[in-house]
Scaffold this motif. Structure first.
Motif, PDB file in Angstrom:
ATOM      1  N   GLN A 126       0.831  -1.215   0.000  1.00 19.69           N
ATOM      2  CA  GLN A 126       0.000   0.000   0.000  1.00 19.69           C
ATOM      3  C   GLN A 126       0.864   1.264   0.000  1.00 19.69           C
ATOM      4  N   ILE A 127       1.940   1.207  -0.783  1.00 22.76           N
ATOM      5  CA  ILE A 127       2.826   2.364  -0.941  1.00 22.76           C
ATOM      6  C   ILE A 127       2.375   3.147  -2.160  1.00 22.76           C
ATOM      7  N   SER A 128       2.072   4.418  -1.960  1.00 21.37           N
ATOM      8  CA  SER A 128       1.604   5.249  -3.065  1.00 21.37           C
ATOM      9  C   SER A 128       2.477   6.478  -3.279  1.00 21.37           C
ATOM     10  N   GLY A 129       3.484   6.677  -2.438  1.00 24.13           N
ATOM     11  CA  GLY A 129       4.337   7.846  -2.563  1.00 24.13           C
ATOM     12  C   GLY A 129       5.778   7.523  -2.218  1.00 24.13           C
ATOM     13  N   THR A 130       6.661   8.440  -2.615  1.00 23.65           N
ATOM     14  CA  THR A 130       8.088   8.285  -2.329  1.00 23.65           C
ATOM     15  C   THR A 130       8.595   9.524  -1.614  1.00 23.65           C
ATOM     16  N   PRO A 131       9.640   9.391  -0.781  1.00 20.35           N
ATOM     17  CA  PRO A 131      10.262   8.112  -0.429  1.00 20.35           C
ATOM     18  C   PRO A 131       9.428   7.374   0.598  1.00 20.35           C
ATOM     19  N   THR A 132       9.453   6.066   0.528  1.00 17.44           N
ATOM     20  CA  THR A 132       8.909   5.213   1.582  1.00 17.44           C
ATOM     21  C   THR A 132      10.019   4.264   2.010  1.00 17.44           C
ATOM     22  N   PHE A 133      10.221   4.176   3.313  1.00 16.26           N
ATOM     23  CA  PHE A 133      11.266   3.323   3.869  1.00 16.26           C
ATOM     24  C   PHE A 133      10.649   2.137   4.598  1.00 16.26           C
ATOM     25  N   VAL A 134      11.353   1.032   4.570  1.00 15.76           N
ATOM     26  CA  VAL A 134      11.050  -0.101   5.450  1.00 15.76           C
ATOM     27  C   VAL A 134      12.285  -0.310   6.302  1.00 15.76           C
ATOM     28  N   LEU A 135      12.103  -0.240   7.603  1.00 15.97           N
ATOM     29  CA  LEU A 135      13.207  -0.404   8.543  1.00 15.97           C
ATOM     30  C   LEU A 135      12.844  -1.518   9.512  1.00 15.97           C
ATOM     31  N   ASP A 136      13.505  -2.637   9.363  1.00 20.17           N
ATOM     32  CA  ASP A 136      13.196  -3.812  10.178  1.00 20.17           C
ATOM     33  C   ASP A 136      11.740  -4.218   9.917  1.00 20.17           C
ATOM     34  N   ASP A 137      10.843  -4.051  10.903  1.00 16.44           N
ATOM     35  CA  ASP A 137       9.454  -4.465  10.722  1.00 16.44           C
ATOM     36  C   ASP A 137       8.511  -3.280  10.525  1.00 16.44           C
ATOM     37  N   GLU A 138       9.065  -2.107  10.319  1.00 19.99           N
ATOM     38  CA  GLU A 138       8.259  -0.888  10.310  1.00 19.99           C
ATOM     39  C   GLU A 138       8.369  -0.155   8.974  1.00 19.99           C
ATOM     40  N   MET A 139       7.235   0.411   8.517  1.00 21.96           N
ATOM     41  CA  MET A 139       7.246   1.256   7.333  1.00 21.96           C
ATOM     42  C   MET A 139       7.248   2.723   7.763  1.00 21.96           C
ATOM     43  N   LEU A 140       8.121   3.488   7.120  1.00 20.14           N
ATOM     44  CA  LEU A 140       8.246   4.914   7.392  1.00 20.14           C
ATOM     45  C   LEU A 140       7.860   5.637   6.111  1.00 20.14           C
ATOM     46  N   ARG A 141       6.695   6.235   6.102  1.00 19.76           N
ATOM     47  CA  ARG A 141       6.142   6.806   4.881  1.00 19.76           C
ATOM     48  C   ARG A 141       6.477   8.289   4.814  1.00 19.76           C
ATOM     49  N   GLY A 142       7.450   8.645   3.968  1.00 18.56           N
ATOM     50  CA  GLY A 142       7.811  10.043   3.786  1.00 18.56           C
ATOM     51  C   GLY A 142       9.230  10.350   4.227  1.00 18.56           C
ATOM     52  N   PHE A 143       9.619  11.606   4.009  1.00 19.94           N
ATOM     53  CA  PHE A 143      10.970  12.070   4.321  1.00 19.94           C
ATOM     54  C   PHE A 143      11.225  12.082   5.820  1.00 19.94           C
ATOM     55  N   LEU A 144      12.425  11.626   6.206  1.00 19.14           N
ATOM     56  CA  LEU A 144      12.873  11.721   7.595  1.00 19.14           C
ATOM     57  C   LEU A 144      14.327  12.176   7.603  1.00 19.14           C
ATOM     58  N   PRO A 145      14.697  13.099   8.495  1.00 17.12           N
ATOM     59  CA  PRO A 145      16.099  13.513   8.592  1.00 17.12           C
ATOM     60  C   PRO A 145      16.950  12.425   9.216  1.00 17.12           C
ATOM     61  N   MET A 146      18.250  12.563   9.065  1.00 14.76           N
ATOM     62  CA  MET A 146      19.190  11.546   9.505  1.00 14.76           C
ATOM     63  C   MET A 146      19.041  11.229  10.980  1.00 14.76           C
ATOM     64  N   ASP A 147      18.883  12.263  11.840  1.00 18.18           N
ATOM     65  CA  ASP A 147      18.836  12.000  13.275  1.00 18.18           C
ATOM     66  C   ASP A 147      17.617  11.167  13.664  1.00 18.18           C
ATOM     67  N   GLN A 148      16.498  11.380  12.982  1.00 17.30           N
ATOM     68  CA  GLN A 148      15.318  10.569  13.282  1.00 17.30           C
ATOM     69  C   GLN A 148      15.496   9.139  12.801  1.00 17.30           C
ATOM     70  N   LEU A 149      16.103   8.976  11.627  1.00 15.02           N
ATOM     71  CA  LEU A 149      16.384   7.625  11.147  1.00 15.02           C
ATOM     72  C   LEU A 149      17.312   6.891  12.109  1.00 15.02           C
ATOM     73  N   GLN A 150      18.343   7.569  12.579  1.00 17.28           N
ATOM     74  CA  GLN A 150      19.291   6.961  13.508  1.00 17.28           C
ATOM     75  C   GLN A 150      18.600   6.584  14.818  1.00 17.28           C
ATOM     76  N   MET A 151      17.705   7.447  15.285  1.00 20.85           N
ATOM     77  CA  MET A 151      16.975   7.152  16.519  1.00 20.85           C
ATOM     78  C   MET A 151      16.145   5.895  16.369  1.00 20.85           C
ATOM     79  N   ILE A 152      15.464   5.748  15.222  1.00 14.89           N
ATOM     80  CA  ILE A 152      14.644   4.558  14.995  1.00 14.89           C
ATOM     81  C   ILE A 152      15.511   3.312  14.875  1.00 14.89           C
ATOM     82  N   VAL A 153      16.655   3.445  14.194  1.00 12.18           N
ATOM     83  CA  VAL A 153      17.595   2.332  14.099  1.00 12.18           C
ATOM     84  C   VAL A 153      18.032   1.886  15.487  1.00 12.18           C
TER      85      VAL A 153
END
Length: 249
Positions: free
Chosen positions: A217-244
């Motif tokens: 059900q992805i209709s836009g970009t960027p869409t990320f999949v990180l481990d078991d989670e989908m992140l729909r839309g732009f995220l800055p580096m610090d937020q990505l690192q926090m989720i990692v």
């Protein structure tokens, strides 16, 4: 929409505080419905903060439902997401966590995300990064993806990475001459790459990724999949690192 949300909240509030009450608006007389509406309005006017509380609570519940649905979608499609056998794998191929990105070369937010992901991979050398070519913004997007995939097939992953990075940084119209000029800067065999753009294996990769995106059900970009989670839309580096970091526990 807001009016419906508030009425739903009012009904839930009344039934929660008076569970024995059988509240059936359709069974009310016109006079009873008018009185009920007046009482709901009076309550909301006396307690206006309830409006935002109700909307926020509803949005939180909807977000929780969506997040769980995304987890289920990722679980059912894990092999195609993380190990499809054709998508470019960068970062640390043996990393302890995988970040997947569905991207489009004509997407402004993808271009913003490109720099953030590069910073994340430079700062954290234990992330496996997978690129999914998902051209959805017109013919130029499709042209770029076909050229990038053909480069990968013809010249290998390092050449693909060079073309991918160049295309993510490129802001002009995407045409065959423009693509050839970019490829020439890396000393690639542009004739063979161009000749392979319409090959079945290029088309099959694009179709497989599009089908996967539809299942997710992805209709836009960027869409990320990180481990078991989908992140729909732009995220800055610090937020990505926090989720990692959260995923690693």
């Amino acid at each position: 929409m807001l009016k419906k949300r508030l009425m739903a909240f009012a009904l839930s509030l009344i039934t929660a505080t008076a569970p024995a009450l059988a509240l059936d608006l359709s069974a009310m007389s016109d006079e009873e419905r008018t009185q009920f509406g007046a009482e709901v309005r009076a309550y909301l006017m006396e307690n206006p903060q309830v409006i935002m509380e109700a909307v926020n609570a509803l949005e939180e519940r909807q977000a929780e439902v969506q997040a769980q649905a995304d987890v289920d979608l990722v679980s059912r499609n894990a092999e195609a997401i993380f190990n499809d056998g054709f998508s470019y794998v960068g970062g640390n191929p043996d990393g302890d966590i995988t970040l997947v990105e569905f991207m489009d070369y004509r997407c402004g937010f993808c271009k913003r995300a490109f720099g953030e992901v590069e910073k994340l991979l430079a700062a954290d050398d234990n992330i496996r990064f997978v690129v999914k070519e998902f051209p959805i913004l017109g013919e130029q997007s499709l042209l770029a993806s076909r050229f990038a995939i053909a480069t990968k097939l013809e010249e290998g992953p390092d050449a693909y990475k060079a073309m991918h990075d160049a295309l993510m940084s490129y802001n002009g119209d995407i045409t065959i001459p423009a693509l050839r000029r970019l490829a020439d800067t890396f000393g690639l065999n542009t004739d063979q790459i161009e000749a392979r753009m319409e090959a079945d294996e290029v088309t099959q990769e694009l179709m497989a990724t599009r089908a996967l995106a539809q299942r997710l059900q992805i209709s836009g970009t960027p869409t990320f999949v990180l481990d078991d989670e989908m992140l729909r839309g732009f995220l800055p580096m610090d937020q990505l690192q926090m989720i990692v970091d959260e995923k690693r526990g």
